[in-house]
Design a protein around this motif. Sequence first.
Motif, PDB file in Angstrom:
ATOM      1  N   SER A   1       0.876   2.908  -3.314  1.00  0.00           N
ATOM      2  CA  SER A   1      -0.424   3.025  -3.995  1.00  0.00           C
ATOM      3  C   SER A   1      -0.512   4.305  -4.830  1.00  0.00           C
ATOM      4  O   SER A   1      -1.389   4.424  -5.672  1.00  0.00           O
ATOM      5  CB  SER A   1      -1.557   2.991  -2.968  1.00  0.00           C
ATOM      6  OG  SER A   1      -1.299   3.943  -1.973  1.00  0.00           O
TER       7      SER A   1
ATOM      8  N   SER B   1       0.820  -1.223   0.000  1.00  0.00           N
ATOM      9  CA  SER B   1       0.000   0.000   0.000  1.00  0.00           C
ATOM     10  C   SER B   1       0.849   1.267   0.000  1.00  0.00           C
ATOM     11  O   SER B   1       0.418   2.312  -0.489  1.00  0.00           O
ATOM     12  CB  SER B   1      -0.939  -0.013   1.212  1.00  0.00           C
ATOM     13  OG  SER B   1      -0.161  -0.250   2.379  1.00  0.00           O
TER      14      SER B   1
ATOM     15  N   ASP C   1      -4.633  -2.430  -8.286  1.00  0.00           N
ATOM     16  CA  ASP C   1      -4.410  -1.213  -7.516  1.00  0.00           C
ATOM     17  C   ASP C   1      -3.620  -1.620  -6.277  1.00  0.00           C
ATOM     18  O   ASP C   1      -4.012  -2.557  -5.570  1.00  0.00           O
ATOM     19  CB  ASP C   1      -5.798  -0.671  -7.136  1.00  0.00           C
ATOM     20  CG  ASP C   1      -5.671   0.520  -6.192  1.00  0.00           C
ATOM     21  OD1 ASP C   1      -6.545   1.385  -6.235  1.00  0.00           O
ATOM     22  OD2 ASP C   1      -4.675   0.545  -5.444  1.00  0.00           O
TER      23      ASP C   1
ATOM     24  N   LYS D   1      -3.417  -0.600  -3.460  1.00  0.00           N
ATOM     25  CA  LYS D   1      -4.088  -0.590  -2.142  1.00  0.00           C
ATOM     26  C   LYS D   1      -4.594  -2.012  -1.844  1.00  0.00           C
ATOM     27  O   LYS D   1      -4.687  -2.453  -0.714  1.00  0.00           O
ATOM     28  CB  LYS D   1      -5.269   0.397  -2.145  1.00  0.00           C
ATOM     29  CG  LYS D   1      -4.841   1.868  -2.023  1.00  0.00           C
ATOM     30  CD  LYS D   1      -5.984   2.721  -1.539  1.00  0.00           C
ATOM     31  CE  LYS D   1      -6.524   3.799  -2.476  1.00  0.00           C
ATOM     32  NZ  LYS D   1      -5.911   4.056  -3.715  1.00  0.00           N
TER      33      LYS D   1
END
Length: 538
Positions: free
Chosen positions: A503, A500, A516, A518
């Motif tokens: 991100s 993350s 993604d 995240k």
Amino acid sequence: EKKIEWWKNAIVYQIYPLSFKDSNHDGIGDLNGINSKLDYIKNLGIDVIWLSPVYQSPMDDNGYDISDYKRINPIFGTMEDMENLVSNIHKNGMKIIMDLVVNHTSDEHQWFIEAKKSKDNPYRDYYIWRDQPNQIQSVFSGPAWTYNEATKQYYFHLFSNKQPDLNWHNPKLRLEIYQMINEWLDKGIDGFRLDVIDLIGKDIDSMSLSDGPYLNQYLQEMHDHCFKNRDILTVGEMPGLSIKRASEITNQKNPLLSMIFQFSHISLDEIPGQGKWALKKLDLVEFKNVFNKLQQTLFEKGWNSLFLTNHDQPRAVSRFGNLSFRKKSSKMLATVLYGMQGTPYVFQGEEIGMTGVQFELSQYKDIETLNMYRDHLQKGYKHDDIMTSIYAKGRDNSRTPLQWDDTQNAGFSDVQPWIDINPNYKELNAKKDLAEKDSIYNYFKELFTIRKKYRIFDQGTFELIYPSHHELFIYLRKTKNEAILVIGSFSENRIEIDLSEYSQYQCLITNETPIDLKQTVIPPYYCAIYYKKEDYHA
Ligand code: TEU
Ligand code: CA
């Protein structure tokens, strides 16, 4: 920004001429066949073609046994076919480097024909003779010495007994080699791949072969006589060299060679000390650590090549990827490899994910494989175990003809080729790959375009992320104002991982829909390069 040498981010494509394309219906690849495929190579984004040997040779080791450095082997074509190919490569804005095999010649070279006649022949000391052999073994099995009846001495050959090693301690020999090198360079070729050049400094009596006591002296002399004032690419094949020595040889202050082929990363799937046929499962952490050592040691000092395969190695996707995820893992390997610092090398067929073969013994052609089979059988190995090693590491895996399309003989030739085609050619060929939206060729092409667009690839630092992870190869590269995160999964499972903190990075390329960062799940054999422009910190 400082201008970098052109060969630092040039993409090199290795052609094994025997197996690339046959143009005159004899089942053997040739120069005019290569000429007919220059668009295919150019469109991939290739800058340099490395041509495996096409000089006069009895083909005992498929041309790595040269009997005349100044003539083209008629099975590949004529000297004007060669000159025509060189000029067409240049017209297409590409360069060509040739394979320089000067650790040894063929035993059919005029020099050896003379040398073995008598002890006082003027060419006698072009080679290595002893009254008694020592314990050195040939790479192709058996002793590295063969008795010559006429003069009652043994001659040394680290490879086959038809490849006598040259005596590099003989200054007369060295000067003849430099003269030949300059003749080729004056013809307008753009450099060389130097075959087992780590061996030319050897000292037989102390049994010091690779990286021997005279290596730097002879490389310096070759550099001063041949390479010094030319804008060329020289890449030394140096299987026995340490990473530290690689950095010295390619040191930017006084580079003896532009770059080298180092082999630390492709001997990790063999039992240490027992050679390539003693198989061991690859440990990805070991693999990552070797690349990390290479990247750190050479950074802002020397220069490296980036390769996973060639005409001596198994096919990359069969060895390091997964044939149930052939396309995804082919792309993943390329992404992880070419995201690093160094000059990228693509071996013919790697750009369409060609795989290895499992032939019957009678279908194999490679002298190394055939000698090894006999040698292992004599030592009591079982046929099936020997074949398992040949399937995994045999050089013919990478020497089956290129698979152009699904017509007879895969479009390589309209007659039976010198070696059998991989039976999977009907569903695995360039024409089919190029027609598919998830084409491996087009992925390589896109990857090379990106590599050229961002300077971070040839200038950025290298840092492993999650270094001890056994299934993910993730690393971060940074310059003062850019960063890329390269992700490669070597697993057929979905993997949980926290990325993350990256991100904010945007995805430049991936082998499926970009995830993604995240999210925390990496799909099977996923790969991607994420990019972030750092706001400039004064
Ligand atoms: O290969 C040198 C080399 O190290 C090979 O012994 C290689 O490691 C081995 O074949 C792996 O199985 C060069 C050429 O690339 C090879 O094709 C030649 O057979 C060899 O030198 C002799 O010229
Ligand atoms: Ca031919």
